[in-house]
Design a protein around this motif. Structure first.
Motif, PDB file in Angstrom:
ATOM      1  N   ALA A  93       0.846  -1.199   0.000  1.00 58.89           N
ATOM      2  CA  ALA A  93       0.000   0.000   0.000  1.00 58.89           C
ATOM      3  C   ALA A  93       0.878   1.245   0.000  1.00 58.89           C
ATOM      4  CB  ALA A  93      -0.914   0.004   1.220  1.00 58.89           C
ATOM      5  N   PRO A  94       0.807   2.090  -1.023  1.00 57.77           N
ATOM      6  CA  PRO A  94       1.609   3.319  -1.016  1.00 57.77           C
ATOM      7  C   PRO A  94       1.233   4.193   0.181  1.00 57.77           C
ATOM      8  CG  PRO A  94       0.643   2.907  -3.195  1.00 57.77           C
ATOM      9  CD  PRO A  94      -0.001   1.950  -2.253  1.00 57.77           C
ATOM     10  N   PRO A  95       2.203   4.757   0.883  1.00 62.22           N
ATOM     11  CA  PRO A  95       1.890   5.634   2.016  1.00 62.22           C
ATOM     12  C   PRO A  95       0.916   6.738   1.606  1.00 62.22           C
ATOM     13  CG  PRO A  95       4.227   5.158   1.966  1.00 62.22           C
ATOM     14  CD  PRO A  95       3.666   4.616   0.686  1.00 62.22           C
ATOM     15  N   GLY A  96      -0.109   6.936   2.410  1.00 59.00           N
ATOM     16  CA  GLY A  96      -1.082   7.979   2.163  1.00 59.00           C
ATOM     17  C   GLY A  96      -2.071   7.685   1.054  1.00 59.00           C
ATOM     18  N   VAL A  97      -2.114   6.454   0.559  1.00 57.45           N
ATOM     19  CA  VAL A  97      -2.986   6.139  -0.567  1.00 57.45           C
ATOM     20  C   VAL A  97      -4.459   6.312  -0.177  1.00 57.45           C
ATOM     21  CG1 VAL A  97      -3.175   3.653  -0.053  1.00 57.45           C
ATOM     22  CG2 VAL A  97      -3.399   4.468  -2.415  1.00 57.45           C
ATOM     23  N   ASP A  98      -5.251   6.834  -1.094  1.00 59.80           N
ATOM     24  CA  ASP A  98      -6.698   6.884  -0.923  1.00 59.80           C
ATOM     25  C   ASP A  98      -7.213   5.448  -0.983  1.00 59.80           C
ATOM     26  OD1 ASP A  98      -9.494   6.998  -1.338  1.00 59.80           O
ATOM     27  OD2 ASP A  98      -9.354   8.899  -2.403  1.00 59.80           O
ATOM     28  N   PRO A  99      -7.964   4.990   0.017  1.00 61.46           N
ATOM     29  CA  PRO A  99      -8.432   3.596   0.012  1.00 61.46           C
ATOM     30  C   PRO A  99      -9.260   3.223  -1.220  1.00 61.46           C
ATOM     31  CG  PRO A  99      -8.773   4.591   2.172  1.00 61.46           C
ATOM     32  CD  PRO A  99      -8.365   5.706   1.246  1.00 61.46           C
ATOM     33  N   LEU A 100      -9.862   4.215  -1.872  1.00 63.04           N
ATOM     34  CA  LEU A 100     -10.692   3.938  -3.044  1.00 63.04           C
ATOM     35  C   LEU A 100      -9.965   4.219  -4.358  1.00 63.04           C
ATOM     36  CD1 LEU A 100     -14.106   5.334  -1.751  1.00 63.04           C
ATOM     37  CD2 LEU A 100     -13.220   2.997  -1.638  1.00 63.04           C
ATOM     38  N   ALA A 101      -8.665   4.495  -4.280  1.00 60.35           N
ATOM     39  CA  ALA A 101      -7.872   4.708  -5.487  1.00 60.35           C
ATOM     40  C   ALA A 101      -7.519   3.367  -6.133  1.00 60.35           C
ATOM     41  CB  ALA A 101      -6.600   5.467  -5.148  1.00 60.35           C
ATOM     42  N   VAL A 154      -8.183  -7.815   3.821  1.00 57.82           N
ATOM     43  CA  VAL A 154      -7.394  -6.755   4.457  1.00 57.82           C
ATOM     44  C   VAL A 154      -7.178  -5.622   3.458  1.00 57.82           C
ATOM     45  CG1 VAL A 154      -5.297  -6.236   5.762  1.00 57.82           C
ATOM     46  CG2 VAL A 154      -6.218  -8.567   5.780  1.00 57.82           C
ATOM     47  N   ALA A 155      -7.326  -4.391   3.933  1.00 59.38           N
ATOM     48  CA  ALA A 155      -7.123  -3.210   3.085  1.00 59.38           C
ATOM     49  C   ALA A 155      -7.026  -1.988   3.981  1.00 59.38           C
ATOM     50  CB  ALA A 155      -8.270  -3.048   2.088  1.00 59.38           C
ATOM     51  N   LYS A 156      -6.776  -0.861   3.374  1.00 53.62           N
ATOM     52  CA  LYS A 156      -6.928   0.417   4.061  1.00 53.62           C
ATOM     53  C   LYS A 156      -8.391   0.801   3.966  1.00 53.62           C
ATOM     54  CE  LYS A 156      -5.147   5.161   4.237  1.00 53.62           C
ATOM     55  NZ  LYS A 156      -4.291   6.182   3.569  1.00 53.62           N
ATOM     56  N   SER A 157      -8.985   1.134   5.112  1.00 56.25           N
ATOM     57  CA  SER A 157     -10.423   1.336   5.189  1.00 56.25           C
ATOM     58  C   SER A 157     -10.854   2.690   4.632  1.00 56.25           C
ATOM     59  CB  SER A 157     -10.878   1.242   6.645  1.00 56.25           C
ATOM     60  OG  SER A 157     -12.198   1.720   6.805  1.00 56.25           O
ATOM     61  N   PRO A 158     -11.893   2.709   3.778  1.00 59.05           N
ATOM     62  CA  PRO A 158     -12.438   3.991   3.331  1.00 59.05           C
ATOM     63  C   PRO A 158     -13.270   4.670   4.417  1.00 59.05           C
ATOM     64  CG  PRO A 158     -13.702   2.194   2.397  1.00 59.05           C
ATOM     65  CD  PRO A 158     -12.543   1.565   3.106  1.00 59.05           C
ATOM     66  N   LEU A 159     -13.606   3.937   5.470  1.00 59.46           N
ATOM     67  CA  LEU A 159     -14.382   4.506   6.570  1.00 59.46           C
ATOM     68  C   LEU A 159     -13.485   5.190   7.589  1.00 59.46           C
ATOM     69  CD1 LEU A 159     -17.271   4.722   7.803  1.00 59.46           C
ATOM     70  CD2 LEU A 159     -16.786   2.584   9.014  1.00 59.46           C
ATOM     71  N   THR A 160     -12.333   4.568   7.895  1.00 60.50           N
ATOM     72  CA  THR A 160     -11.448   5.089   8.935  1.00 60.50           C
ATOM     73  C   THR A 160     -10.179   5.724   8.394  1.00 60.50           C
ATOM     74  OG1 THR A 160     -10.179   3.033   9.216  1.00 60.50           O
ATOM     75  CG2 THR A 160     -12.258   3.224  10.437  1.00 60.50           C
ATOM     76  N   GLY A 187     -15.670  -1.292   5.402  1.00 62.21           N
ATOM     77  CA  GLY A 187     -15.900  -0.841   4.033  1.00 62.21           C
ATOM     78  C   GLY A 187     -15.130  -1.572   2.963  1.00 62.21           C
ATOM     79  N   LEU A 188     -14.798  -2.842   3.203  1.00 62.13           N
ATOM     80  CA  LEU A 188     -14.042  -3.605   2.209  1.00 62.13           C
ATOM     81  C   LEU A 188     -14.817  -3.775   0.908  1.00 62.13           C
ATOM     82  CD1 LEU A 188     -12.729  -6.104   4.838  1.00 62.13           C
ATOM     83  CD2 LEU A 188     -11.268  -4.620   3.454  1.00 62.13           C
ATOM     84  N   GLY A 189     -16.160  -3.803   0.992  1.00 63.12           N
ATOM     85  CA  GLY A 189     -16.967  -3.881  -0.224  1.00 63.12           C
ATOM     86  C   GLY A 189     -16.825  -2.650  -1.090  1.00 63.12           C
ATOM     87  N   ALA A 190     -16.652  -1.488  -0.454  1.00 63.54           N
ATOM     88  CA  ALA A 190     -16.438  -0.259  -1.229  1.00 63.54           C
ATOM     89  C   ALA A 190     -15.090  -0.287  -1.933  1.00 63.54           C
ATOM     90  CB  ALA A 190     -16.538   0.961  -0.315  1.00 63.54           C
ATOM     91  N   VAL A 191     -14.075  -0.880  -1.294  1.00 61.26           N
ATOM     92  CA  VAL A 191     -12.755  -0.988  -1.922  1.00 61.26           C
ATOM     93  C   VAL A 191     -12.836  -1.873  -3.161  1.00 61.26           C
ATOM     94  CG1 VAL A 191     -10.344  -1.664  -1.592  1.00 61.26           C
ATOM     95  CG2 VAL A 191     -11.615  -0.634   0.310  1.00 61.26           C
TER      96      VAL A 191
END
Length: 601
Positions: free
Chosen positions: A50-58, A84-90, A190-194
């Motif tokens: 995961a690139p640092p600071g990445v938008d979870p929905l990018a 597992v992902a970066k959360s679009p909620l948090t 929000g893994l479904g949104a990702v």
């Protein structure tokens, strides 16, 4: 050569336009042993990919389906996987666990993890088997529930494929949308949104190989033993009544959050309790794949049909919103399943909105506590992201409160953006600490400290050093169970958990591993989660609870008050930092950063 139970590689799938490219990522034995698989390995992968600071929905934000060494063995409850992902909620690390045949088929594609990056040009399905990955357009699946999409995929591709899919909420980017499969859900964060942001409606996997274990005879013996123990008294409550059995018990001890945490008892709780529903409605029991416990309880619905009900969805869509009519709660739970919404975040966000409406902070006079029709109307608006209220509530309570302002953040029921589960922090003060410091946010599965609060061994209304130790202990146990991966409902059947778990891992992997090494792995996994969040901008200020919990005493049915002050919580948080070896600002120290093996391939 990979240890038993592992393939020693992840598959990185790059989605672009109408196609994919795939490449293996070799997983060093040191990494597999340090992180165990599942959530632990997923955390390591997020550090690496995961690139640092990445938008979870990018498009470049990775989404990982991660397996463990136990998947595919006869060990009960082992057919589980982590998403597992970066959360679009948090905006922080999130992981969710689920059980189904998808776990077995996904692992037997020949990989310990499947990692998705990129975005398709149109709504598509991604198919992965022994030949790699391919993308196929599937515009006809748009707007379908995950269950409908799964059935359509089975009809198109055959029963050999196992499917994880999203509902309309995931397609529309609702920040707490789920990934679903076999009627179960990787629910939180929000893994479904990702997945939806990648224009992927479903991921299909098909088994193509087998994986060897180190000592087949020892694994079979362990499986027989664990199966027998899983029928014992430690799991009886879940077999007989399911998790909904907690509702009346929590109500009796003033820890059932009600009407957006303004109370901790619900006068209509018996109407929603498993004991009453069990007598009133036809009940069927079901089990997850490779499970002998059978905790899933399915109730008949008025007018036909059935619905799986658990404590968390009943709490969130019932007492938290003041709704007492069982059919309204059943219908709301079914609607969440159809749309693909996390029931806890949906209920928490709507309960916050109900309070806002009653205070006159938002223009929705129809949205009132106790109104089941209003609850269903709000869920429809969220799933469709209708302009106005639907779009607002699709963001979750923290983001919505930032829009509404007027002090509404003070009663938004969230930590780090994730809505609170069904445990009142003021009357469960070990749990209060666990909720405050947990990497995922307000979470009961990664920090089950309520066990200590309800054990009778400490004062649950007066948090202190003992509560810090209890919170750390439950967090460590969860880190191991979520990485092996085993169901939490087994936690009571192990005589000496870390020793027993080490023996299971040794028989599968061939590692000469013991309880001490597993304790070390647990601490590493917890630190690695925290280190990822710190990288993404989290600070010690995030390790707290909503002001309502820290400023407003809770009136108990006994006539007493439950009080959790900011000073008391901050003292426990500082004790947690010290016990975890963090610096006073909650940061991971340099020597422990090196132990995370982030640079190892």
């Amino acid at each position: 050569m990979a240890p038993g139970g592992f393939f020693g590689r992840a598959l990185i799938v790059e989605i672009s336009g109408r196609g994919t490219t795939s490449s293996p990522l070799e997983l060093d034995d040191r990494v597999l042993r340090a992180y165990l698989g599942g959530v632990g390995l997923g955390t390591w992968l997020m550090h690496r990919l995961a690139p640092p600071g990445v938008d979870p929905l990018a498009p470049e934000a990775p989404l990982a389906f991660v397996f463990s060494s136990l998947v595919g063995t006869p060990l009960t409850t082992s057919a589980k996987f982590a998403v597992v992902a970066k959360s679009p909620l948090t905006g922080l690390l999130t992981d969710a666990l689920a059980s189904s045949q998808f776990a077995i088929a996904g692992k037997l594609t020949g990989h310990d993890a499947l990692v998705l990056r990129g975005r398709a040009d149109e709504l598509s399905v991604l198919l992965i088997d022994g030949d790699g990955a391919r993308l196929e357009p599937a515009p006809e699946l748009a707007g379908l529930s995950a269950d409908q999409a799964e059935k359509a995929a089975r009809a198109r591709y055959g029963r050999g494929w196992r499917t994880a899919a999203i509902g309309p909420a995931g397609e529309r980017g609702v920040r707490y949308a789920t990934v679903s499969h076999d009627g179960r859900h990787a629910g939180r964060g929000g893994l479904g949104a990702v997945l939806g942001a990648k224009n992927v409606k479903a991921v299909l996997v098909r088994a193509a190989t087998k994986v060897a274990v180190a000592d087949q005879a020892a694994v079979l013996a362990a499986a027989r033993d664990l199966r027998q123990r899983s029928f014992g008294p430690a799991t009886a409550k879940y077999r007989e009544l399911g998790t909904l059995a907690n509702l009346l018990a929590f109500n009796a001890v003033n820890t059932l959050p009600t009407r957006n945490f303004t109370a901790a008892t619900f006068e209509a709780a018996p109407r929603l309790a498993a004991e009453e529903l069990h007598e009133m409605r036809t009940v069927a029991r079901n089990s997850c794949a490779s499970c002998t416990i059978g905790c899933e309880h399915i109730y008949s619905r008025k007018g036909g049909g059935s619905q799986r009900m658990e404590y968390e969805n009943v709490f969130a869509l019932g007492p938290l919103c003041g709704v007492s009519e069982p059919d309204d709660v059943f219908a709301a739970s079914a609607k969440c399943d159809e749309l693909g919404l996390d029931t806890i975040s949906a209920g928490g966000t709507i309960a916050w909105a109900m309070e806002c409406a009653e205070r006159g902070l938002i223009d929705a006079p129809w949205l009132r506590f106790g109104d089941g029709a209003a609850l269903l109307r709000a869920l429809d608006a969220i799933g469709a992201r209708t302009p106005g209220l639907g779009e607002l509530l699709a963001q979750g309570s923290r983001r919505a409160a930032a829009v509404v302002g007027q002090g509404s953040i003070d009663f938004a029921p969230q930590v780090k953006g994730l809505e609170l589960p069904g445990y009142e922090p003021r009357t469960l003060q070990s749990m209060a600490l666990g909720l405050a410091v947990n990497a995922r946010g307000a979470d009961h599965n990664r920090s089950g400290a309520y066990e200590a609060d309800l054990s009778g061994e400490l004062d649950r209304l007066d948090g202190g050093a003992a509560h810090v130790a209890a919170a750390i202990g439950t967090e460590d146990r969860a880190a191991v169970m979520d990485s092996m991966i085993l169901c939490k409902f087994l936690r009571g059947v192990f005589t000496d958990p870390f020793t027993d778990w080490a023996a299971l891992l040794a028989s599968v992997t061939g590692w000469d591993i013991d309880a001490e090494e597993l304790h070390t792995a647990a601490r590493r996994i917890v630190r690695a989660k925290r280190a990822f969040n710190l990288r993404e901008g989290a600070t010690a200020a995030d390790d707290t609870l909503p002001p309502r919990m820290l400023e407003t005493p809770l009136e108990l049915t006994s006539g007493r008050q439950a009080t959790l002050t900011a000073e008391r919580l901050n003292t426990m948080v500082s004790g947690y930092y010290a016990a975890r070896g963090l610096d006073p600002s909650g940061r991971v120290v340099q020597k422990d950063l090196a132990d995370l093996l982030i640079d190892v391939l």
